[in-house]
Write a protein that holds these residues in place. Structure first.
Motif, PDB file in Angstrom:
ATOM      1  N   TRP A  82       0.810  -1.230   0.000  1.00 49.83           N
ATOM      2  CA  TRP A  82       0.000   0.000   0.000  1.00 49.83           C
ATOM      3  C   TRP A  82       0.843   1.280   0.000  1.00 49.83           C
ATOM      4  N   GLU A  83       2.121   1.176   0.168  1.00 51.60           N
ATOM      5  CA  GLU A  83       3.075   2.246  -0.143  1.00 51.60           C
ATOM      6  C   GLU A  83       3.105   3.446   0.808  1.00 51.60           C
ATOM      7  N   ARG A  84       2.076   3.690   1.569  1.00 53.42           N
ATOM      8  CA  ARG A  84       2.040   4.824   2.490  1.00 53.42           C
ATOM      9  C   ARG A  84       1.469   4.368   3.829  1.00 53.42           C
ATOM     10  N   ASP A  85       1.776   5.131   4.883  1.00 53.09           N
ATOM     11  CA  ASP A  85       1.251   4.801   6.211  1.00 53.09           C
ATOM     12  C   ASP A  85      -0.239   5.086   6.326  1.00 53.09           C
ATOM     13  N   LEU A  86      -0.698   6.118   5.650  1.00 46.85           N
ATOM     14  CA  LEU A  86      -2.112   6.506   5.694  1.00 46.85           C
ATOM     15  C   LEU A  86      -2.673   6.529   4.275  1.00 46.85           C
ATOM     16  N   VAL A  87      -3.782   5.837   4.075  1.00 42.99           N
ATOM     17  CA  VAL A  87      -4.435   5.821   2.758  1.00 42.99           C
ATOM     18  C   VAL A  87      -5.933   6.008   2.979  1.00 42.99           C
ATOM     19  N   LEU A  88      -6.482   7.054   2.383  1.00 38.99           N
ATOM     20  CA  LEU A  88      -7.918   7.327   2.480  1.00 38.99           C
ATOM     21  C   LEU A  88      -8.612   6.701   1.281  1.00 38.99           C
ATOM     22  N   VAL A  89      -9.483   5.730   1.559  1.00 39.45           N
ATOM     23  CA  VAL A  89     -10.137   4.952   0.515  1.00 39.45           C
ATOM     24  C   VAL A  89     -11.611   5.338   0.433  1.00 39.45           C
ATOM     25  N   ARG A  90     -12.097   5.485  -0.775  1.00 41.64           N
ATOM     26  CA  ARG A  90     -13.489   5.873  -1.014  1.00 41.64           C
ATOM     27  C   ARG A  90     -14.413   4.653  -0.912  1.00 41.64           C
ATOM     28  N   PRO A  91     -15.716   4.878  -0.956  1.00 41.71           N
ATOM     29  CA  PRO A  91     -16.644   3.745  -0.908  1.00 41.71           C
ATOM     30  C   PRO A  91     -16.499   2.768  -2.066  1.00 41.71           C
ATOM     31  N   ASP A  92     -15.977   3.233  -3.210  1.00 44.25           N
ATOM     32  CA  ASP A  92     -15.811   2.363  -4.376  1.00 44.25           C
ATOM     33  C   ASP A  92     -14.435   1.711  -4.432  1.00 44.25           C
ATOM     34  N   GLN A  93     -13.676   1.779  -3.349  1.00 46.32           N
ATOM     35  CA  GLN A  93     -12.361   1.150  -3.203  1.00 46.32           C
ATOM     36  C   GLN A  93     -11.267   1.867  -3.994  1.00 46.32           C
ATOM     37  N   ALA A 130      -8.532   8.063  -2.482  1.00 48.04           N
ATOM     38  CA  ALA A 130      -8.820   9.498  -2.543  1.00 48.04           C
ATOM     39  C   ALA A 130      -7.594  10.332  -2.195  1.00 48.04           C
ATOM     40  N   TRP A 131      -6.795   9.836  -1.249  1.00 49.09           N
ATOM     41  CA  TRP A 131      -5.586  10.551  -0.786  1.00 49.09           C
ATOM     42  C   TRP A 131      -4.682   9.548  -0.091  1.00 49.09           C
ATOM     43  N   ARG A 132      -3.394   9.865  -0.052  1.00 48.82           N
ATOM     44  CA  ARG A 132      -2.457   9.039   0.723  1.00 48.82           C
ATOM     45  C   ARG A 132      -1.307   9.907   1.224  1.00 48.82           C
ATOM     46  N   GLY A 133      -0.658   9.461   2.279  1.00 49.47           N
ATOM     47  CA  GLY A 133       0.497  10.165   2.837  1.00 49.47           C
ATOM     48  C   GLY A 133       1.033   9.396   4.024  1.00 49.47           C
TER      49      GLY A 133
END
Length: 521
Positions: free
Chosen positions: A484-495, A498-501
């Motif tokens: 998943w490449e980042r510590d934080l990943v914001l995922v939308r309802p459709d998988q 949306a954002w990562r960092g």
């Protein structure tokens, strides 16, 4: 009457849209002109991405229960006819084989769900049954949309008696000849010349159809496309005609001539005339009215693009309409539907054109006298056309106004495989966690902040206080974190991501506003 969402059409796209809305606690009314699903199986292939989306709705197993035997391969056979051996066979792995391959890896390069073959009429019946049983969906069969006036749809029953339904949002899922699209004046230019075709749905146990073994699709040099619908005795045959297909006096006779033998037909179930076209609507929205599925794009049944593109339309639009109705989604969230899905439709139109061109050239080269060796070599070069995993899984919403895009070089895209990445706008990689569960199955119904560091809980709570539903999902799994490449990943309802960092930025609430389509406060 007044409803939040009125859906015109209860085919696979309209049904999935209704069920996606219901997943987010939004009620809808669905009007459908037919009292039962059609007899003709218009499509018969659900790609793995569609099956992942259906899994979110609790429908994947229900669909598989009614599918073609998943242990059977889906071969494409190119032939001059049963008297001669095939010129080329494109091997299509079975769903069971694909699933076994997926279980053997856990690096994000495999789908969570394998593809599945299912006759379109069976799929439509399965989904319509689910819609009919859901308490948040009001399915009204036998009603036809006759016009739209602003936020009001005019519908009529079989007797001609009509009434009006007012809705905050109206979605046309009513097929290629969409009355909704015509009513809002949206054009749908074709990208190539149209053709008239005739399709026959029939029952036959004639062993000559399997002279050289089983095949999912058989294409002949004379222009016939045969599809085995249930791998037993149900078939469809399609061929181009010079006149309106409905005027073919003896379609079975024409089929026999093109096949070169007296095919034994036990029963003709239906004969359909249709116009083949490659087209995408100019717009997907006019005020409160939206288009989805075949109402927004038309393809030939080559490459499995029609229903699969439409189901993804329905999921994308469904969660966004729900967000707007619940008050946490902004207006640009609705605008993003066209910005995200129309480029996908155009891309898939061109991919469909590629496969269509192979069939056209196959017949043309054979008619011009190309040798079997030449034809076989040509087809070998094109065999990757059905190994199109990247087409189905690799959509990245590069122009979306509700994705936190990144600078720098975009990861590679490959037609034949999934490139695992959390690059914003793309589908997140599917991985199994250390306890064996699928990470996708632990995502929430709205946004999910997947946290591999343990430091994201405050950010998730801030988003919720800000009015945007975010499920906080801490994951202690180094292998999944690597994918998943980042510590934080914001995922939308459709998988989609949306954002990562690696840490929440100082303007975190600005990111939350961006991905939910809201004006910054």
């Amino acid at each position: 009457m007044l409803t939040d969402v009125l859906i015109v059409g209860a085919g696979p796209v309209g049904s999935v849209l209704a069920l996606e809305l219901a997943r987010h606690d939004v009620a809808s009314v669905v009007v459908e002109r037919s009292a039962a699903p059609p007899l003709f199986p218009k499509m018969d292939y659900l790609n793995g991405r569609t099956m992942e989306l259906l899994r979110r709705l609790g429908l994947a197993e229900r669909v598989r229960d009614r599918c073609v035997d998943p242990t059977l391969s889906g071969n494409f056979v190119w032939t001059t006819g049963p008297a001669d051996p095939p010129i080329s066979v494109w091997y299509g792995p079975s769903p069971a084989e694909k699933a076994a391959r997926s279980r053997a890896v856990n690096d994000g390069s495999a789908p969570l769900e394998s593809h599945q073959r299912i006759p379109g009429n069976v799929l439509e019946e399965t989904l319509r049954d689910a819609v009919r049983a859901h308490p948040l969906v009001d399915l009204r069969e036998g009603l036809t949309c006759t016009g739209i006036d602003g936020d009001v749809a005019l519908v009529a029953d079989g007797t001609g008696a009509g009434h009006a339904i007012r809705a905050r949002f109206l979605v046309g899922c009513d097929g290629a000849g969409s009355a909704v699209r015509r009513a809002i004046g949206v054009g749908m230019p074709v990208a190539a010349p149209t053709t008239q075709r005739c399709s026959i749905y029939f029952r036959s146990a004639d062993p000559r159809l399997r002279t050289h073994g089983r095949a999912f699709v058989t294409s002949t040099t004379t222009g016939v496309t045969l599809v085995s619908r249930d791998e037993r005795d149900l078939w469809t045959a399609s061929f181009q005609v010079d006149t309106e297909a409905s005027e073919v006096d003896d379609p079975v006779g024409v089929l026999r001539d093109k096949l070169g033998f007296g095919l034994e037909v036990g029963e003709v179930l239906s004969v359909s005339g249709w116009q083949g076209a490659l087209a995408v609507a100019d717009r997907y929205r006019a005020g409160p009215v939206f288009l989805a599925g075949d109402a927004a794009h038309r393809y030939y049944p080559f490459g499995g693009h029609g229903a699969n593109t439409g189901v993804a339309d329905a999921v994308d639009l469904g969660w966004k309409l729900a967000a707007r109705l619940h008050g946490w989604g902004g207006e640009s969230l609705l605008d993003s539907y066209e910005a995200e899905r129309r480029p996908v439709a155009v891309f898939n139109r061109e991919m469909c054109a590629n496969l269509l061109e192979v069939a056209r050239r196959f017949g043309g080269l054979a008619a011009a006298g190309a040798s079997r060796a030449q034809l076989a070599g040509f087809l070998e070069e094109e065999s990757g056309q059905i190994a199109n995993t990247g087409i189905h899984f690799g959509h990245r919403y590069a122009r979306s106004p509700v994705v936190a895009h990144e600078d720098g070089p975009e990861p590679a895209w490959r037609m034949h495989e999934i490139v695992p990445t959390t690059w914003p706008g793309g589908r997140a990689p599917s991985v199994r966690l250390a306890d064996g569960t699928a990470l996708f199955d632990r995502l929430g119904p709205a946004f999910t902040l997947v946290d591999f560091s343990g430091a994201g809980e405050v950010a998730a709570k801030e988003a919720v206080r800000h009015g945007v539903p975010v499920t906080y999902l801490p994951v202690d799994d180094p292998a999944a974190r690597a994918v998943w490449e980042r510590d934080l990943v914001l995922v939308r309802p459709d998988q989609h991501v949306a954002w990562r960092g690696d840490t929440a930025p100082d303007d975190w609430l600005g990111i939350v506003d961006l991905v939910s389509g809201r004006e910054p406060r």
